[in-house]
Scaffold this motif. Structure first.
Motif, PDB file in Angstrom:
ATOM      1  N   VAL A 122      -1.477 -41.117 -36.238  1.00  0.00           N
ATOM      2  CA  VAL A 122      -2.255 -39.974 -36.755  1.00  0.00           C
ATOM      3  C   VAL A 122      -3.667 -40.439 -37.132  1.00  0.00           C
ATOM      4  CG1 VAL A 122      -2.447 -38.315 -38.661  1.00  0.00           C
ATOM      5  CG2 VAL A 122      -0.230 -38.676 -37.534  1.00  0.00           C
ATOM      6  N   ALA A 123      -3.759 -41.584 -37.802  1.00  0.00           N
ATOM      7  CA  ALA A 123      -5.077 -42.090 -38.224  1.00  0.00           C
ATOM      8  C   ALA A 123      -5.945 -42.364 -36.997  1.00  0.00           C
ATOM      9  CB  ALA A 123      -4.900 -43.355 -39.063  1.00  0.00           C
ATOM     10  N   ALA A 124      -5.342 -42.990 -35.964  1.00  0.00           N
ATOM     11  CA  ALA A 124      -6.121 -43.295 -34.757  1.00  0.00           C
ATOM     12  C   ALA A 124      -6.534 -42.001 -34.059  1.00  0.00           C
ATOM     13  CB  ALA A 124      -5.291 -44.166 -33.811  1.00  0.00           C
ATOM     14  N   TRP A 125      -5.661 -41.003 -34.091  1.00  0.00           N
ATOM     15  CA  TRP A 125      -5.993 -39.714 -33.458  1.00  0.00           C
ATOM     16  C   TRP A 125      -7.239 -39.100 -34.101  1.00  0.00           C
ATOM     17  CZ3 TRP A 125      -5.427 -36.472 -29.556  1.00  0.00           C
ATOM     18  CH2 TRP A 125      -5.807 -35.146 -29.748  1.00  0.00           C
ATOM     19  N   HIS A 126      -7.304 -39.161 -35.424  1.00  0.00           N
ATOM     20  CA  HIS A 126      -8.440 -38.529 -36.114  1.00  0.00           C
ATOM     21  C   HIS A 126      -9.718 -39.348 -36.001  1.00  0.00           C
ATOM     22  CE1 HIS A 126      -6.877 -34.921 -37.909  1.00  0.00           C
ATOM     23  NE2 HIS A 126      -5.794 -35.556 -38.326  1.00  0.00           N
ATOM     24  N   GLY A 127      -9.615 -40.687 -35.989  1.00  0.00           N
ATOM     25  CA  GLY A 127     -10.860 -41.467 -36.062  1.00  0.00           C
ATOM     26  C   GLY A 127     -11.536 -41.191 -37.400  1.00  0.00           C
ATOM     27  N   HIS A 128     -12.859 -41.089 -37.393  1.00  0.00           N
ATOM     28  CA  HIS A 128     -13.618 -40.792 -38.616  1.00  0.00           C
ATOM     29  C   HIS A 128     -13.158 -41.655 -39.795  1.00  0.00           C
ATOM     30  CE1 HIS A 128     -14.517 -36.972 -36.426  1.00  0.00           C
ATOM     31  NE2 HIS A 128     -15.695 -37.215 -36.954  1.00  0.00           N
ATOM     32  N   SER A 129     -12.860 -42.909 -39.502  1.00  0.00           N
ATOM     33  CA  SER A 129     -12.480 -43.879 -40.551  1.00  0.00           C
ATOM     34  C   SER A 129     -11.226 -43.490 -41.329  1.00  0.00           C
ATOM     35  CB  SER A 129     -13.613 -44.113 -41.558  1.00  0.00           C
ATOM     36  OG  SER A 129     -14.794 -44.412 -40.894  1.00  0.00           O
ATOM     37  N   VAL A 130     -10.355 -42.653 -40.751  1.00  0.00           N
ATOM     38  CA  VAL A 130      -9.088 -42.370 -41.435  1.00  0.00           C
ATOM     39  C   VAL A 130      -8.194 -43.603 -41.282  1.00  0.00           C
ATOM     40  CG1 VAL A 130      -6.997 -40.935 -41.425  1.00  0.00           C
ATOM     41  CG2 VAL A 130      -9.236 -39.880 -41.029  1.00  0.00           C
ATOM     42  N   PHE A 166      -8.360 -32.649 -49.079  1.00  0.00           N
ATOM     43  CA  PHE A 166      -7.161 -32.876 -48.275  1.00  0.00           C
ATOM     44  C   PHE A 166      -7.327 -32.109 -46.964  1.00  0.00           C
ATOM     45  CE2 PHE A 166      -5.890 -33.202 -52.722  1.00  0.00           C
ATOM     46  CZ  PHE A 166      -5.265 -34.442 -52.733  1.00  0.00           C
ATOM     47  N   VAL A 167      -7.209 -32.835 -45.867  1.00  0.00           N
ATOM     48  CA  VAL A 167      -7.347 -32.198 -44.552  1.00  0.00           C
ATOM     49  C   VAL A 167      -5.957 -32.121 -43.912  1.00  0.00           C
ATOM     50  CG1 VAL A 167      -8.429 -32.366 -42.279  1.00  0.00           C
ATOM     51  CG2 VAL A 167      -9.704 -33.047 -44.325  1.00  0.00           C
ATOM     52  N   LEU A 168      -5.597 -30.918 -43.447  1.00  0.00           N
ATOM     53  CA  LEU A 168      -4.261 -30.693 -42.899  1.00  0.00           C
ATOM     54  C   LEU A 168      -4.310 -30.480 -41.388  1.00  0.00           C
ATOM     55  CD1 LEU A 168      -2.801 -28.069 -45.424  1.00  0.00           C
ATOM     56  CD2 LEU A 168      -3.155 -30.513 -45.714  1.00  0.00           C
ATOM     57  N   SER A 169      -3.312 -31.041 -40.722  1.00  0.00           N
ATOM     58  CA  SER A 169      -3.144 -30.723 -39.307  1.00  0.00           C
ATOM     59  C   SER A 169      -1.707 -31.041 -38.910  1.00  0.00           C
ATOM     60  CB  SER A 169      -4.149 -31.498 -38.451  1.00  0.00           C
ATOM     61  OG  SER A 169      -4.173 -30.962 -37.138  1.00  0.00           O
ATOM     62  N   GLY A 170      -1.410 -30.922 -37.627  1.00  0.00           N
ATOM     63  CA  GLY A 170      -0.036 -31.187 -37.203  1.00  0.00           C
ATOM     64  C   GLY A 170       0.141 -30.994 -35.714  1.00  0.00           C
ATOM     65  N   LEU A 171       1.291 -31.436 -35.226  1.00  0.00           N
ATOM     66  CA  LEU A 171       1.565 -31.391 -33.783  1.00  0.00           C
ATOM     67  C   LEU A 171       1.682 -29.966 -33.252  1.00  0.00           C
ATOM     68  CD1 LEU A 171       4.209 -34.205 -33.134  1.00  0.00           C
ATOM     69  CD2 LEU A 171       1.722 -34.293 -32.905  1.00  0.00           C
ATOM     70  N   SER A 172       1.978 -29.039 -34.143  1.00  0.00           N
ATOM     71  CA  SER A 172       2.172 -27.659 -33.755  1.00  0.00           C
ATOM     72  C   SER A 172       1.022 -27.155 -32.875  1.00  0.00           C
ATOM     73  CB  SER A 172       2.298 -26.896 -35.064  1.00  0.00           C
ATOM     74  OG  SER A 172       2.363 -25.566 -34.909  1.00  0.00           O
ATOM     75  N   LYS A 173      -0.204 -27.404 -33.306  1.00  0.00           N
ATOM     76  CA  LYS A 173      -1.367 -26.950 -32.536  1.00  0.00           C
ATOM     77  C   LYS A 173      -2.024 -28.128 -31.803  1.00  0.00           C
ATOM     78  CE  LYS A 173      -0.920 -22.830 -34.405  1.00  0.00           C
ATOM     79  NZ  LYS A 173       0.309 -23.004 -35.133  1.00  0.00           N
ATOM     80  N   VAL A 174      -2.046 -29.307 -32.429  1.00  0.00           N
ATOM     81  CA  VAL A 174      -2.739 -30.455 -31.820  1.00  0.00           C
ATOM     82  C   VAL A 174      -2.107 -30.817 -30.479  1.00  0.00           C
ATOM     83  CG1 VAL A 174      -3.003 -32.974 -32.067  1.00  0.00           C
ATOM     84  CG2 VAL A 174      -3.691 -31.464 -33.923  1.00  0.00           C
ATOM     85  N   ALA A 175      -0.760 -30.745 -30.385  1.00  0.00           N
ATOM     86  CA  ALA A 175      -0.098 -31.096 -29.130  1.00  0.00           C
ATOM     87  C   ALA A 175       0.747 -29.934 -28.601  1.00  0.00           C
ATOM     88  CB  ALA A 175       0.772 -32.341 -29.331  1.00  0.00           C
ATOM     89  N   GLY A 176       0.587 -28.749 -29.184  1.00  0.00           N
ATOM     90  CA  GLY A 176       1.372 -27.590 -28.722  1.00  0.00           C
ATOM     91  C   GLY A 176       2.862 -27.816 -28.869  1.00  0.00           C
ATOM     92  N   LEU A 177       3.270 -28.520 -29.927  1.00  0.00           N
ATOM     93  CA  LEU A 177       4.682 -28.871 -30.102  1.00  0.00           C
ATOM     94  C   LEU A 177       5.196 -28.440 -31.488  1.00  0.00           C
ATOM     95  CD1 LEU A 177       4.524 -32.500 -28.591  1.00  0.00           C
ATOM     96  CD2 LEU A 177       5.722 -30.539 -27.578  1.00  0.00           C
ATOM     97  N   PRO A 178       5.237 -27.114 -31.752  1.00  0.00           N
ATOM     98  CA  PRO A 178       5.683 -26.685 -33.086  1.00  0.00           C
ATOM     99  C   PRO A 178       7.129 -27.069 -33.384  1.00  0.00           C
ATOM    100  CG  PRO A 178       5.457 -24.791 -31.600  1.00  0.00           C
ATOM    101  CD  PRO A 178       4.884 -25.973 -30.881  1.00  0.00           C
ATOM    102  N   GLN A 179       7.944 -27.201 -32.325  1.00  0.00           N
ATOM    103  CA  GLN A 179       9.378 -27.466 -32.550  1.00  0.00           C
ATOM    104  C   GLN A 179       9.648 -28.902 -33.005  1.00  0.00           C
ATOM    105  OE1 GLN A 179       7.748 -27.684 -29.843  1.00  0.00           O
ATOM    106  NE2 GLN A 179       8.796 -28.653 -28.129  1.00  0.00           N
ATOM    107  N   VAL A 180       8.697 -29.796 -32.803  1.00  0.00           N
ATOM    108  CA  VAL A 180       8.920 -31.191 -33.226  1.00  0.00           C
ATOM    109  C   VAL A 180       8.882 -31.297 -34.754  1.00  0.00           C
ATOM    110  CG1 VAL A 180       8.010 -33.563 -33.078  1.00  0.00           C
ATOM    111  CG2 VAL A 180       8.102 -32.126 -31.038  1.00  0.00           C
TER     112      VAL A 180
END
Ligand SMILES: Cc1ncc(COP(=O)(O)O)c(C=O)c1O
Length: 411
Positions: free
Chosen positions: A98-106, A249-263
């Motif tokens: 997740v950190a690598a996906w975001h970049g921006h020093s996360v 706090f920044v929120l995200s998830g696979l639901s939209k990022v990878a189109g995988l809400p069921q995971v």
């Protein structure tokens, strides 16, 4: 259609709780579970066996996308999922991905995994609020806030944004809505369903506002990768700010990022010293649930590696449907659409000769086309209908071709 049936029930404040004691539920829940008129009409049309052109479809797994099934299934069923290695913040491997996906020093240690973005909200509400406290939510927006907040015993105070050539946050209204019990401001960047990306100047003002009122800032960026018609000065991500003056706090998830809400994998990124100082208590909350499955954590890396290809398909779909809409709208000058800065939805604007709900019912009953009336998202007035840009092009094109003549009858 869980979404339709969940929203816009009877006024949550107008409960009649005179059921026998053993059947009584708490006042946090809706007073009535009766379906709304659109859900009722939908069941009726379905029961008649008619084909429905669903222009509210926002489940990416039902949209004919091509998922890289081998790597995803391999990761979901990897041998490691048979072992239980609980970590309240989520497995290091998944947090690294997740950190690598975001970049921006996360950094991985700034990330805390959840089973969904919705769960992330509830944990942050537990972290930041006592019962009776309040959070500020710009409106129109994603309508689950009201219930997510109520279920935590707090209030989500919706504060109207306004449309003037584009959407704008109303900083004065936000300030007026602040009370001594306000603990946090929630923003969605880009907003759903308006598509509004914060401008850089709005962002600067929001940071100042939260610092001044001692509020935490929660920014939901689930749609941040789906910019479409965003103006030059938009804020692509709140993570551009390395050291905010308030807990961010920044929120995200696979639901939209990878189109995988069921995971069922979401996450919270704590940004800046103020938010990082709260990671330990947040981890305490997560520890009571440990809700993220071994499979979801195991699949994080594969899903994020697959995300660019899945996102590219989604973006192509959004663009094609928008182009189709524009092409068809040329024949209906009284009906227009708002720019789609980002996200998966478009707002259709029509002359309000009847209520948006009557209009949605008419479209369903006369043309079997399903759209959301604007008030589902607290859009002001009766002009707006909300369409998803995710349906397959054939469905979207046929749906619009059947809907627009009916809309124009009263235009
Ligand atoms: C703005 C926004 N945030 C969060 C979510 C829910 O995401 P999740 O599936 O991770 O709970 C949605 C779903 O549509 C959404 O529109």
């Amino acid at each position: 259609m869980a979404f339709n049936s969940l929203l816009k029930r009877a006024d949550p404040g107008a409960a009649s709780y005179n059921r026998p004691m053993h059947l009584r539920h708490s006042h946090r829940l809706p007073a009535s579970f009766a379906p709304n008129p659109l859900t009722l009409a939908l069941s009726k049309v379905r029961a008649e066996g008619k084909e429905i052109l669903d222009l509210t479809l926002s489940n990416p797994t039902d949209c004919g996308l091509d998922y890289p099934s081998e790597p995803l299934r391999g990761a979901l069923g990897a041998p490691e999922v048979l072992g239980y290695r609980p970590d309240n913040r989520g497995s290091a491997k998944a947090r690294e991905a997740v950190a690598a996906w975001h970049g921006h020093s996360v950094a991985p240690e700034d990330v805390l995994l959840t089973a969904s973005t919705s769960e992330a909200y509830t944990w942050l509400f537990k972290l930041l609020c006592d019962p009776g406290d309040e959070v500020l939510v710009p409106s129109p927006s994603y309508p689950l806030f009201e219930w997510l907040a109520r279920l935590e015993g707090i209030a989500a105070n919706a504060t109207p944004s306004y449309w003037h050539e584009r959407w704008h946050l109303d900083l004065v209204a936000l300030e007026e809505a602040c009370t001594p019990r306000t603990r946090a401001l929630i923003l969605v960047n880009p907003n759903n369903p308006t598509g509004h990306f914060l401008s850089r100047s709005e962002w600067e003002q929001v940071l100042e506002f939260c610092a001044q009122w001692k509020l935490a800032l929660i920014v939901d960026e689930v749609f941040a990768d789906y910019g479409l018609e965003a103006p030059e000065e938009h804020l692509p991500t709140a993570l551009e700010t390395l050291e905010p003056p308030c807990p961010l706090f920044v929120l995200s998830g696979l639901s939209k990022v990878a189109g995988l809400p069921q995971v069922k994998l979401g996450w919270i990124v704590a940004r800046g010293a103020h938010a990082k100082a709260l990671l330990e208590p947040l981890g305490f909350i997560a520890d009571q649930f440990l809700s993220v499955s071994a499979s979801a954590q195991s699949a994080a890396l594969a899903a994020l590696e697959a995300a660019p290809a899945i996102q590219a398909q989604i973006r192509r779909r959004l663009k094609s449907n928008l182009e189709e809409l524009d092409r068809q709208l040329l024949s209906y000058p009284a009906i227009s659409r708002l720019p789609v800065e980002g996200g998966w939805s478009v707002l259709l604007r029509r002359p309000a000769l009847d209520s948006a709900e009557s209009c949605a019912l008419r479209l369903l009953e006369e043309a079997q086309v399903l759209v959301h009336p604007g008030h589902f998202f607290d859009l002001p007035g009766e002009n707006y209908l909300v369409l998803s840009l995710l349906p397959p092009l054939g469905v979207f094109a046929r749906g619009m071709a059947q809907a627009l003549p009916i809309l124009s009858l009263r235009s």
